[in-house]
Design a protein around this motif. Sequence first.
Motif, mmCIF file in Angstrom:
data_model
loop_
_atom_site.group_PDB
_atom_site.id
_atom_site.type_symbol
_atom_site.label_atom_id
_atom_site.label_comp_id
_atom_site.label_asym_id
_atom_site.label_seq_id
_atom_site.Cartn_x
_atom_site.Cartn_y
_atom_site.Cartn_z
ATOM 1 N N GLY A 101 0.819 -1.227 0.073
ATOM 2 C CA GLY A 101 -0.027 -0.029 -0.093
ATOM 3 C C GLY A 101 0.859 1.242 -0.023
ATOM 4 O O GLY A 101 0.371 2.363 -0.101
ATOM 5 N N GLY A 102 2.247 1.170 0.336
ATOM 6 C CA GLY A 102 3.073 2.227 0.238
ATOM 7 C C GLY A 102 3.465 2.776 -1.032
ATOM 8 O O GLY A 102 3.077 2.207 -2.321
ATOM 9 N N SER A 103 4.365 3.729 -1.130
ATOM 10 C CA SER A 103 4.880 4.330 -2.364
ATOM 11 C C SER A 103 6.632 4.306 -2.380
ATOM 12 O O SER A 103 6.972 4.483 -1.228
ATOM 13 N N LEU A 104 7.122 4.117 -3.478
ATOM 14 C CA LEU A 104 8.466 4.480 -3.541
ATOM 15 C C LEU A 104 8.618 5.319 -4.880
ATOM 16 O O LEU A 104 7.848 5.267 -5.983
ATOM 17 N N GLN A 144 7.521 6.657 -10.416
ATOM 18 C CA GLN A 144 6.654 6.750 -9.040
ATOM 19 C C GLN A 144 5.783 5.726 -8.936
ATOM 20 O O GLN A 144 5.121 5.408 -9.842
ATOM 21 N N MET A 145 5.920 4.852 -7.812
ATOM 22 C CA MET A 145 5.083 3.684 -7.619
ATOM 23 C C MET A 145 4.145 3.825 -6.690
ATOM 24 O O MET A 145 4.901 4.084 -5.361
ATOM 25 N N ASN A 146 2.996 3.989 -6.801
ATOM 26 C CA ASN A 146 2.017 3.856 -5.480
ATOM 27 C C ASN A 146 1.348 2.506 -5.417
ATOM 28 O O ASN A 146 1.114 1.729 -6.367
ATOM 29 N N ARG A 147 0.718 2.555 -4.246
ATOM 30 C CA ARG A 147 -0.186 1.313 -4.144
ATOM 31 C C ARG A 147 0.442 -0.071 -4.360
ATOM 32 O O ARG A 147 0.035 -0.776 -4.915
ATOM 33 N N LEU A 148 1.688 -0.155 -3.686
ATOM 34 C CA LEU A 148 2.493 -1.353 -3.927
ATOM 35 C C LEU A 148 1.937 -2.549 -3.578
ATOM 36 O O LEU A 148 1.397 -2.713 -2.414
ATOM 37 N N LYS A 149 2.186 -3.566 -4.076
ATOM 38 C CA LYS A 149 1.732 -4.910 -3.841
ATOM 39 C C LYS A 149 3.101 -5.772 -3.500
ATOM 40 O O LYS A 149 3.928 -5.556 -3.817
ATOM 41 N N PRO A 150 2.670 -6.812 -2.614
ATOM 42 C CA PRO A 150 3.950 -7.788 -2.356
ATOM 43 C C PRO A 150 4.311 -8.457 -4.016
ATOM 44 O O PRO A 150 5.767 -8.741 -3.881
ATOM 45 N N GLU A 151 3.603 -8.493 -4.742
ATOM 46 C CA GLU A 151 3.983 -8.940 -6.075
ATOM 47 C C GLU A 151 4.819 -8.100 -6.943
ATOM 48 O O GLU A 151 5.619 -8.460 -8.088
ATOM 49 N N ASP A 152 4.933 -6.577 -6.383
ATOM 50 C CA ASP A 152 5.927 -5.891 -7.035
ATOM 51 C C ASP A 152 7.215 -5.991 -6.724
ATOM 52 O O ASP A 152 8.316 -5.300 -7.228
ATOM 53 N N THR A 153 7.751 -6.817 -5.576
ATOM 54 C CA THR A 153 8.764 -7.070 -5.225
ATOM 55 C C THR A 153 9.766 -7.621 -6.324
ATOM 56 O O THR A 153 9.316 -8.690 -6.960
#
Length: 123
Positions: A15-18, A82-91
Amino acid sequence: QVQLVESGGGLVQAGGSLRLSCAASGITFSDYSMGWFRQTPGKEREFLALITWRTGFIDVADSVKGRFTISGDNAKNTVYLQMNRLKPEDTAVYYCACNNGWAGRMPTTFGSWGQGTQVTVSS
């Protein structure tokens, strides 16, 4: 000599952003296409987004559209993801790439790559 240096990766909760940055040197930034890809072990490198400065063309993969945004600062020779609403599968390890002129979604259309930056999304 073309050099791309990524930064901004790290550990973030779901749910976070980087925001990833890619600083380019050795190129005339405005002549290039810049892209972002990611890769996990055992999988092919996945296209995320690209921008072609000369035409203003932007392409974003459907899998991240609406959550990831590519942008850049010509004066700083830097492209961002910019990456928002990050999900575990974005690892994954995230890579910046560039090519003189046109580039497309295939990794082979990019001539130079950064070393990658790890993004880990915890659940």
